[in-house]
Scaffold this motif. Structure first.
Motif, short mmCIF file in Angstrom:
data_model
loop_
_atom_site.label_atom_id
_atom_site.label_comp_id
_atom_site.label_asym_id
_atom_site.label_seq_id
_atom_site.Cartn_x
_atom_site.Cartn_y
_atom_site.Cartn_z
N ILE A 156 0.85 -1.19 0.00
CA ILE A 156 0.00 0.00 0.00
C ILE A 156 0.89 1.24 0.00
O ILE A 156 1.74 1.39 0.87
CB ILE A 156 -0.92 0.00 1.24
N PRO A 157 0.73 2.14 -0.97
CA PRO A 157 1.57 3.34 -1.02
C PRO A 157 1.26 4.30 0.12
O PRO A 157 0.12 4.41 0.57
CB PRO A 157 1.24 3.96 -2.37
N LEU A 158 2.30 5.00 0.56
CA LEU A 158 2.19 6.01 1.60
C LEU A 158 2.44 7.37 0.96
O LEU A 158 3.53 7.64 0.45
CB LEU A 158 3.22 5.74 2.70
N LEU A 159 1.40 8.22 0.95
CA LEU A 159 1.49 9.55 0.34
C LEU A 159 1.74 10.57 1.44
O LEU A 159 0.95 10.70 2.38
CB LEU A 159 0.18 9.90 -0.39
N ILE A 160 2.85 11.30 1.33
CA ILE A 160 3.22 12.27 2.36
C ILE A 160 3.31 13.66 1.72
O ILE A 160 4.15 13.91 0.86
CB ILE A 160 4.56 11.91 3.03
N ASP A 161 2.43 14.53 2.14
CA ASP A 161 2.33 15.89 1.61
C ASP A 161 3.25 16.80 2.42
O ASP A 161 3.05 17.01 3.62
CB ASP A 161 0.87 16.34 1.74
N LEU A 162 4.27 17.35 1.75
CA LEU A 162 5.27 18.17 2.41
C LEU A 162 5.14 19.65 2.03
O LEU A 162 6.14 20.36 1.93
CB LEU A 162 6.68 17.66 2.06
N ALA A 163 3.92 20.12 1.83
CA ALA A 163 3.72 21.51 1.42
C ALA A 163 4.36 22.48 2.41
O ALA A 163 4.86 23.54 2.02
CB ALA A 163 2.23 21.80 1.28
N TYR A 164 4.33 22.14 3.71
CA TYR A 164 4.95 22.99 4.73
C TYR A 164 6.23 22.35 5.28
O TYR A 164 6.81 22.85 6.23
CB TYR A 164 3.97 23.22 5.89
N GLY A 165 6.62 21.23 4.70
CA GLY A 165 7.68 20.42 5.29
C GLY A 165 9.04 20.61 4.67
O GLY A 165 9.33 21.62 4.02
N TYR B 127 13.14 9.99 1.29
CA TYR B 127 12.39 9.21 0.30
C TYR B 127 12.78 7.75 0.40
O TYR B 127 13.97 7.40 0.36
CB TYR B 127 12.64 9.72 -1.13
N ASN B 128 11.81 6.87 0.52
CA ASN B 128 12.01 5.42 0.47
C ASN B 128 11.07 4.84 -0.56
O ASN B 128 10.01 5.41 -0.85
CB ASN B 128 11.72 4.77 1.83
N GLU B 129 11.41 3.69 -1.10
CA GLU B 129 10.52 2.98 -2.00
C GLU B 129 9.20 2.70 -1.28
O GLU B 129 9.17 2.29 -0.12
CB GLU B 129 11.15 1.65 -2.44
N GLY B 130 8.09 2.95 -1.96
CA GLY B 130 6.78 2.80 -1.34
C GLY B 130 6.18 4.12 -0.90
O GLY B 130 4.99 4.18 -0.57
N ARG B 131 6.99 5.16 -0.88
CA ARG B 131 6.51 6.50 -0.51
C ARG B 131 6.31 7.34 -1.76
O ARG B 131 7.06 7.22 -2.74
CB ARG B 131 7.49 7.22 0.41
N THR B 132 5.32 8.19 -1.72
CA THR B 132 5.17 9.25 -2.71
C THR B 132 5.18 10.56 -1.95
O THR B 132 4.37 10.78 -1.05
CB THR B 132 3.85 9.10 -3.49
N LEU B 133 6.12 11.43 -2.27
CA LEU B 133 6.27 12.71 -1.59
C LEU B 133 5.82 13.84 -2.51
O LEU B 133 6.04 13.79 -3.72
CB LEU B 133 7.74 12.95 -1.19
N SER B 134 5.18 14.85 -1.94
CA SER B 134 4.80 16.02 -2.73
C SER B 134 5.36 17.28 -2.08
O SER B 134 5.30 17.45 -0.86
CB SER B 134 3.27 16.12 -2.85
N LEU B 135 5.94 18.13 -2.91
CA LEU B 135 6.50 19.42 -2.48
C LEU B 135 5.72 20.53 -3.17
O LEU B 135 5.10 20.31 -4.21
CB LEU B 135 7.97 19.53 -2.85
N SER B 136 5.81 21.73 -2.61
CA SER B 136 5.08 22.85 -3.18
C SER B 136 5.92 24.12 -3.07
O SER B 136 6.66 24.31 -2.11
CB SER B 136 3.76 23.05 -2.44
N PHE B 137 5.77 24.99 -4.07
CA PHE B 137 6.38 26.32 -3.99
C PHE B 137 5.46 27.33 -3.31
O PHE B 137 5.86 28.46 -3.08
CB PHE B 137 6.73 26.81 -5.40
N SER B 138 4.24 26.93 -2.98
CA SER B 138 3.27 27.89 -2.46
C SER B 138 3.72 28.50 -1.14
O SER B 138 3.64 29.71 -0.94
CB SER B 138 1.90 27.22 -2.29
N LYS B 139 4.18 27.66 -0.21
CA LYS B 139 4.42 28.15 1.14
C LYS B 139 5.79 28.78 1.32
O LYS B 139 6.10 29.31 2.39
CB LYS B 139 4.21 27.02 2.16
#
Length: 424
Positions: free
Chosen positions: A218-227, A242-254
């Motif tokens: 099961i994939p683990l989605l981690i939202d790093l908009a503030y991280g 980042y590890n296999e099985g993770r999906t990370l998201s970054l943002s320029f917004s914050k």
């Protein structure tokens, strides 16, 4: 115009037209009049910091003098970004995430919100084998923008968090590890820091979850908009790798660029390929401005300095100022209140245990006084149990000027004081 009927509107479209938290939030941001009495404590806009804006202005000056300006304005990117920019991002981000990333693990989107509308639907709903998989939010309250992104109804799953009292008028939510059932789950999604509370789940908690999700692929989605690695508003907790099985998201917004709409996804090549298909159909191409600015910021290695020496000190100071202002008003008016420990991000999550009206009603009472807040009831998608926090919590931003925070605190305290249970 012919009115739409039940037979001409899909169930999904009907659900989208209903009252949404994220739509209400963004309409409040977009429909303000500029009236001097308006107090905008509801939205997610970052603060306007002159030192940061000067850095971005310099990026624009560089772009304006670059011969590639013609391409920036006149050429399409690939759906998830051209190979040159994806390779640059992979090389730059690899040491920040303790991994040897390649371009095939990188995708760009018009904001991480845009990316999540695809990611959540990739891993939820009806599967090829006929099963129905849900999105587990392991700790709620969770980001207001997730709730309405699933095409299928009833796609979210959540349960009550543990509530830990951490001091006088202080508490925090903790991961509830009892009955961590993944039998119906297609993905696990969380934000770190958690929007709205500023909670930063420890790496130990994330590793505990991952031990279980990996056994079921099961994939683990981690939202790093503030991280991490930018804006890196994670308090004293360690950064995510980042590890296999993770999906990370970054943002320029914050970091101060919400209008640029650039989100960066890091995942396995198969997920990136699926995202590329989604993006081509739903978006055609990622916008150019964000990736061209990213090239300058990454090549000059600007973001670590910006995050550590400008953003974190600024928001730390703002947070302490806001807490002082609100607590002073609450205590002056005899308010029964609790504040979630703000470990990161830039919001205050405040609970009023003795509130005699719902938080949604409180939102409208405040709006009548030109004070914009966010009702906390929107932040619990998938939670079907009775939990008092869904009715008596609100979210506030502390990114505004001191005078605006003070006026907002005074109005909020007056309204809550007049709508407290009589026993208080």
């Amino acid at each position: 115009m012919t009115p739409m009927t039940d037979s001409s509107t899909s169930l999904w479209a009907t659900r989208l037209r209903q009252n949404q938290g994220i739509r209400s939030l963004m309409e409040d941001l977009g429909q303000v009049t500029g009236h001097p009495d308006e107090i905008l404590l509801g939205g997610g806009n970052p603060a306007h910091i002159p030192e940061v804006e000067e850095i971005f202005a310099e990026c624009f000056r560089i772009l304006g003098e670059d011969p590639s300006l013609r391409s920036l304005l006149g050429d399409y990117q690939a759906p998830i970004g051209n190979d040159r920019f994806r390779s640059l991002a992979a090389e730059y981000l690899s040491p920040h995430f303790g991994s040897n990333l390649t371009k095939d693990q990188i995708a760009f989107f018009n904001g991480s919100q845009n990316a999540y509308s695809y990611l959540l639907n990739i891993h939820s709903g009806y599967m090829k084998d006929g099963s129905f998989k849900k999105i587990l939010l392991p700790i709620v309250p969770e980001y207001i923008g997730y709730a309405d992104q699933s095409i299928e109804e009833n796609a979210f799953l959540a349960k009550n968090p543990e509530v830990i009292k951490t001091g006088n008028h202080r508490f925090r939510y903790a991961l509830n590890k009892t009955d961590f059932d993944l039998s119906e789950v297609g993905s696990v999604a969380l934000s770190r820091p958690t929007n709205p509370t500023g909670n930063v789940l420890s790496n130990a908690d994330i590793d505990w979850m991952e031990e279980r999700t990996k056994k079921k692929s099961i994939p683990l989605l981690i939202d790093l908009a503030y991280g991490n690695p930018f804006p890196n508003l994670i308090g004293s907790e360690d950064p995510i790798n980042y590890n296999e099985g993770r999906t990370l998201s970054l943002s320029f917004s914050k970091i101060g660029l919400p209008g640029v709409r650039l989100g960066i996804i890091i995942s396995n090549p198969e997920t990136i390929e699926i995202l590329s298909s989604y993006a081509a159909v739903g978006n055609l191409a990622v916008g150019n401005l964000g990736v061209y600015m990213m090239e300058i910021l990454f090549q000059k290695n600007i973001l670590p300095h910006l995050s550590k020496n400008i953003l974190r000190p600024f928001y730390d100071k703002k947070r302490e100022l806001a807490i002082s202002i609100f607590e002073s008003e609450f205590q002056k008016h005899g308010i029964d209140y609790e504040i979630h420990d703000p470990m990161g991000g830039f919001f205050l999550w405040i609970r009023f245990p003795s509130l005699s009206v719902s938080n949604h009603k409180l939102y409208h009472l405040c709006k009548d006084k030109r004070l914009f807040i966010v009702s906390g009831h929107y932040f619990f998608p998938g939670l079907n149990s009775d939990f008092s926090h869904t009715k008596d919590c609100i979210r506030l931003t502390y990114c505004r000027k001191e005078e605006e925070l003070a006026r907002g605190a005074h109005i909020l305290a007056e309204i809550v004081a007049s709508h407290q249970a009589k026993s208080q």
